[in-house]
Motif scaffolding. Structure first.
Motif, PDB file in Angstrom:
ATOM      1  N   ALA A  93       0.814  -1.212   0.000  1.00  0.00           N
ATOM      2  CA  ALA A  93       0.000   0.000   0.000  1.00  0.00           C
ATOM      3  C   ALA A  93       0.851   1.268   0.000  1.00  0.00           C
ATOM      4  O   ALA A  93       1.950   1.314   0.572  1.00  0.00           O
ATOM      5  N   PHE A  94       0.324   2.304  -0.609  1.00  0.00           N
ATOM      6  CA  PHE A  94       1.033   3.593  -0.699  1.00  0.00           C
ATOM      7  C   PHE A  94       1.315   4.154   0.690  1.00  0.00           C
ATOM      8  O   PHE A  94       2.407   4.682   0.958  1.00  0.00           O
ATOM      9  N   ALA A  95       0.350   4.018   1.600  1.00  0.00           N
ATOM     10  CA  ALA A  95       0.546   4.549   2.958  1.00  0.00           C
ATOM     11  C   ALA A  95       1.730   3.870   3.642  1.00  0.00           C
ATOM     12  O   ALA A  95       2.490   4.518   4.386  1.00  0.00           O
ATOM     13  N   THR A  96       1.906   2.579   3.400  1.00  0.00           N
ATOM     14  CA  THR A  96       3.041   1.861   3.978  1.00  0.00           C
ATOM     15  C   THR A  96       4.349   2.379   3.399  1.00  0.00           C
ATOM     16  O   THR A  96       5.343   2.546   4.124  1.00  0.00           O
ATOM     17  N   ARG A  97       4.365   2.660   2.108  1.00  0.00           N
ATOM     18  CA  ARG A  97       5.586   3.173   1.478  1.00  0.00           C
ATOM     19  C   ARG A  97       5.935   4.553   2.023  1.00  0.00           C
ATOM     20  O   ARG A  97       7.119   4.881   2.188  1.00  0.00           O
ATOM     21  N   ILE A 232       7.361  -8.257   2.509  1.00  0.00           N
ATOM     22  CA  ILE A 232       6.994  -7.049   1.781  1.00  0.00           C
ATOM     23  C   ILE A 232       6.154  -6.167   2.710  1.00  0.00           C
ATOM     24  O   ILE A 232       5.243  -6.634   3.386  1.00  0.00           O
ATOM     25  N   GLY A 233       6.485  -4.890   2.770  1.00  0.00           N
ATOM     26  CA  GLY A 233       5.772  -3.966   3.650  1.00  0.00           C
ATOM     27  C   GLY A 233       6.386  -3.825   5.021  1.00  0.00           C
ATOM     28  O   GLY A 233       5.862  -3.090   5.861  1.00  0.00           O
ATOM     29  N   GLU A 234       7.507  -4.508   5.280  1.00  0.00           N
ATOM     30  CA  GLU A 234       8.186  -4.420   6.581  1.00  0.00           C
ATOM     31  C   GLU A 234       8.629  -2.988   6.883  1.00  0.00           C
ATOM     32  O   GLU A 234       9.176  -2.296   6.029  1.00  0.00           O
ATOM     33  N   LEU A 235       8.409  -2.576   8.135  1.00  0.00           N
ATOM     34  CA  LEU A 235       8.887  -1.268   8.587  1.00  0.00           C
ATOM     35  C   LEU A 235       9.957  -1.404   9.664  1.00  0.00           C
ATOM     36  O   LEU A 235      10.470  -0.401  10.152  1.00  0.00           O
ATOM     37  N   THR A 236      10.269  -2.637  10.050  1.00  0.00           N
ATOM     38  CA  THR A 236      11.361  -2.876  10.997  1.00  0.00           C
ATOM     39  C   THR A 236      12.650  -3.176  10.247  1.00  0.00           C
ATOM     40  O   THR A 236      13.709  -2.650  10.595  1.00  0.00           O
ATOM     41  N   ALA A 237      12.567  -4.010   9.226  1.00  0.00           N
ATOM     42  CA  ALA A 237      13.732  -4.326   8.392  1.00  0.00           C
ATOM     43  C   ALA A 237      13.784  -3.317   7.252  1.00  0.00           C
ATOM     44  O   ALA A 237      13.277  -3.567   6.152  1.00  0.00           O
ATOM     45  N   LEU A 238      14.398  -2.171   7.515  1.00  0.00           N
ATOM     46  CA  LEU A 238      14.405  -1.098   6.520  1.00  0.00           C
ATOM     47  C   LEU A 238      15.359  -1.413   5.372  1.00  0.00           C
ATOM     48  O   LEU A 238      15.086  -1.099   4.221  1.00  0.00           O
ATOM     49  N   ILE A 264       5.843 -12.887   1.633  1.00  0.00           N
ATOM     50  CA  ILE A 264       4.573 -12.250   1.995  1.00  0.00           C
ATOM     51  C   ILE A 264       4.124 -12.826   3.332  1.00  0.00           C
ATOM     52  O   ILE A 264       4.003 -14.038   3.485  1.00  0.00           O
ATOM     53  N   ASN A 265       3.915 -11.971   4.301  1.00  0.00           N
ATOM     54  CA  ASN A 265       3.440 -12.367   5.626  1.00  0.00           C
ATOM     55  C   ASN A 265       1.984 -11.932   5.733  1.00  0.00           C
ATOM     56  O   ASN A 265       1.687 -10.734   5.741  1.00  0.00           O
ATOM     57  N   HIS A 266       1.074 -12.897   5.815  1.00  0.00           N
ATOM     58  CA  HIS A 266      -0.350 -12.551   5.752  1.00  0.00           C
ATOM     59  C   HIS A 266      -1.078 -12.741   7.090  1.00  0.00           C
ATOM     60  O   HIS A 266      -2.299 -12.940   7.126  1.00  0.00           O
ATOM     61  N   ARG A 272      -6.529  -6.550  10.784  1.00  0.00           N
ATOM     62  CA  ARG A 272      -5.425  -5.688  10.363  1.00  0.00           C
ATOM     63  C   ARG A 272      -4.217  -6.539   9.969  1.00  0.00           C
ATOM     64  O   ARG A 272      -3.784  -7.404  10.721  1.00  0.00           O
ATOM     65  N   LEU A 273      -3.683  -6.287   8.773  1.00  0.00           N
ATOM     66  CA  LEU A 273      -2.510  -7.025   8.306  1.00  0.00           C
ATOM     67  C   LEU A 273      -1.285  -6.595   9.098  1.00  0.00           C
ATOM     68  O   LEU A 273      -0.954  -5.416   9.173  1.00  0.00           O
ATOM     69  N   LEU A 274      -0.588  -7.592   9.696  1.00  0.00           N
ATOM     70  CA  LEU A 274       0.629  -7.333  10.475  1.00  0.00           C
ATOM     71  C   LEU A 274       1.775  -8.105   9.825  1.00  0.00           C
ATOM     72  O   LEU A 274       2.045  -9.266  10.173  1.00  0.00           O
ATOM     73  N   VAL A 275       2.468  -7.474   8.893  1.00  0.00           N
ATOM     74  CA  VAL A 275       3.476  -8.178   8.106  1.00  0.00           C
ATOM     75  C   VAL A 275       4.727  -8.503   8.914  1.00  0.00           C
ATOM     76  O   VAL A 275       5.585  -9.257   8.442  1.00  0.00           O
ATOM     77  N   HIS A 276       4.835  -7.964  10.122  1.00  0.00           N
ATOM     78  CA  HIS A 276       6.012  -8.231  10.952  1.00  0.00           C
ATOM     79  C   HIS A 276       5.789  -9.422  11.900  1.00  0.00           C
ATOM     80  O   HIS A 276       6.700  -9.809  12.621  1.00  0.00           O
ATOM     81  N   SER A 277       4.627 -10.019  11.878  1.00  0.00           N
ATOM     82  CA  SER A 277       4.280 -11.060  12.850  1.00  0.00           C
ATOM     83  C   SER A 277       5.205 -12.274  12.769  1.00  0.00           C
ATOM     84  O   SER A 277       5.470 -12.819  11.688  1.00  0.00           O
ATOM     85  N   GLU A 278       5.663 -12.726  13.931  1.00  0.00           N
ATOM     86  CA  GLU A 278       6.486 -13.946  13.996  1.00  0.00           C
ATOM     87  C   GLU A 278       5.701 -15.160  13.522  1.00  0.00           C
ATOM     88  O   GLU A 278       6.257 -16.063  12.869  1.00  0.00           O
ATOM     89  N   TYR A 279       4.419 -15.203  13.821  1.00  0.00           N
ATOM     90  CA  TYR A 279       3.598 -16.347  13.415  1.00  0.00           C
ATOM     91  C   TYR A 279       3.516 -16.439  11.889  1.00  0.00           C
ATOM     92  O   TYR A 279       3.637 -17.521  11.309  1.00  0.00           O
TER      93      TYR A 279
END
Length: 302
Positions: A93-97, A232-238, A264-266, A272-279
């Motif tokens: 998503a654009f907002a994530t970018r 994709i979409g990670e904000l921790t692994a810049l 892809i982490n779904h 709410r999509l949480l692409v950083h989730s360990e699960y």
């Protein structure tokens, strides 16, 4: 043949109580393995002591997370065999970018945090600072359990796949550097797997162990292979490419390979999509495939 050990280091924020968290993580990993290699999934499920998590978040936060918050998302994750087109669209998503661009600016110029960081980012930066400065010895405390488990596995002759998620990958790095460079311990890990890791971020690189050394002494010498998976979409692994940031390790022969994979982490929590989730990382077929390949090398069927 000695049973292999998958050793998992969780990331930031409080986690469920140890037994609950272990079972939830193992449930997701077994499901991921079942999708790519059912026999390996069965063998891991039959040997639950071959999957071990480290306990550090309680020492850091002094609280546990209610497992009931996670269970619906885990159930949905397991019921859904692959990311949907909606998942992929939201991850890109654009907002994530836009948020990613802000985080990159903060990583490059930290004083911008006061202007650009939202509340969640400020909490993350505070916790990272607490760890990298070893506030009241907290970094030493949270690494101790991992170091003990690594030494025990070495003593038992068990091959180890060490998984570090998020800040857990930084803890893993620091533990490995300390064991190899400060303690000269002979242990080796077969594979270091980093998931959503900030080890490519400048703010982390300025704080990890070995940063003040020069040449190869900056890096641990007890990692045979490094695989790095970033959603994709990670904000921790810049910075998504460890092979580029740690090329000197390859050039010096400290590691046989550094491999970077986009996934892809779904996982979703309350929709709410949480692409950083360990699960979500553990269910992912790329991650699970890498783990299955390693497991088969060390656990031949009887």
């Amino acid at each position: 043949m000695t049973k292999p050990l998958i050793l998992f280091v969780p990331g930031m924020k409080p986690k469920p109580a140890p037994a609950q968290h272990h079972d939830a993580l193992l449930r997701c990993l077994v499901e991921g393995l079942r999708r790519v290699d059912p026999p390996v999934a069965e063998r891991l499920q039959a040997a639950p002591d071959s999957f071990v998590r480290t306990s550090w978040t309680y020492a850091f936060y002094k609280t546990y997370r209610d497992i009931a918050i996670d269970l619906p998302g885990i159930a949905q994750l397991i019921a859904q065999p692959a990311p949907t087109t909606t998942d992929v669209r939201e991850a890109n998503a654009f907002a994530t970018r836009v948020r990613r661009a802000a985080y990159l600016a903060i990583d490059a110029v930290p004083f911008l945090a006061s202007r650009l960081a939202n509340a969640d980012m400020r909490v993350t930066l505070r916790d990272v600072q607490r760890y990298v400065t070893n506030d009241n010895g907290i970094a030493d405390t949270v690494r101790a359990d991992l170091e003990e488990k690594l030494i025990a596995a070495h003593t038992a002759g068990r091959p180890v796949l060490l998984i570090g998620h998020s800040l857990g990958s930084v803890i893993a790095w620091d533990a490995l550097w300390g064991l190899s460079r400060e303690r000269q311990h002979p242990l080796q890990v077969d594979v270091l797997m980093t998931l959503g890791s900030p080890l490519g971020n400048r703010v982390i690189q300025r704080g990890i162990k070995g940063r003040s050394e020069t040449g190869v002494a900056r890096y641990p010498d007890n990692i045979r292979r490094w695989v790095n998976c970033v959603a994709i979409g990670e904000l921790t692994a810049l910075d998504r490419r460890m092979r580029r940031d740690y090329a000197e390790m390859l050039d010096a022969g400290l590691v046989s390979s550094i491999e970077d994979y986009d996934v892809i982490n779904h996982y979703r929590e309350n929709g709410r999509l949480l692409v950083h989730s360990e699960y979500g990382y553990l269910v992912n077929e790329t991650t699970a495939g890498l783990i299955a390949d390693w497991w088969r090398q060390h656990d031949a069927p009887a």
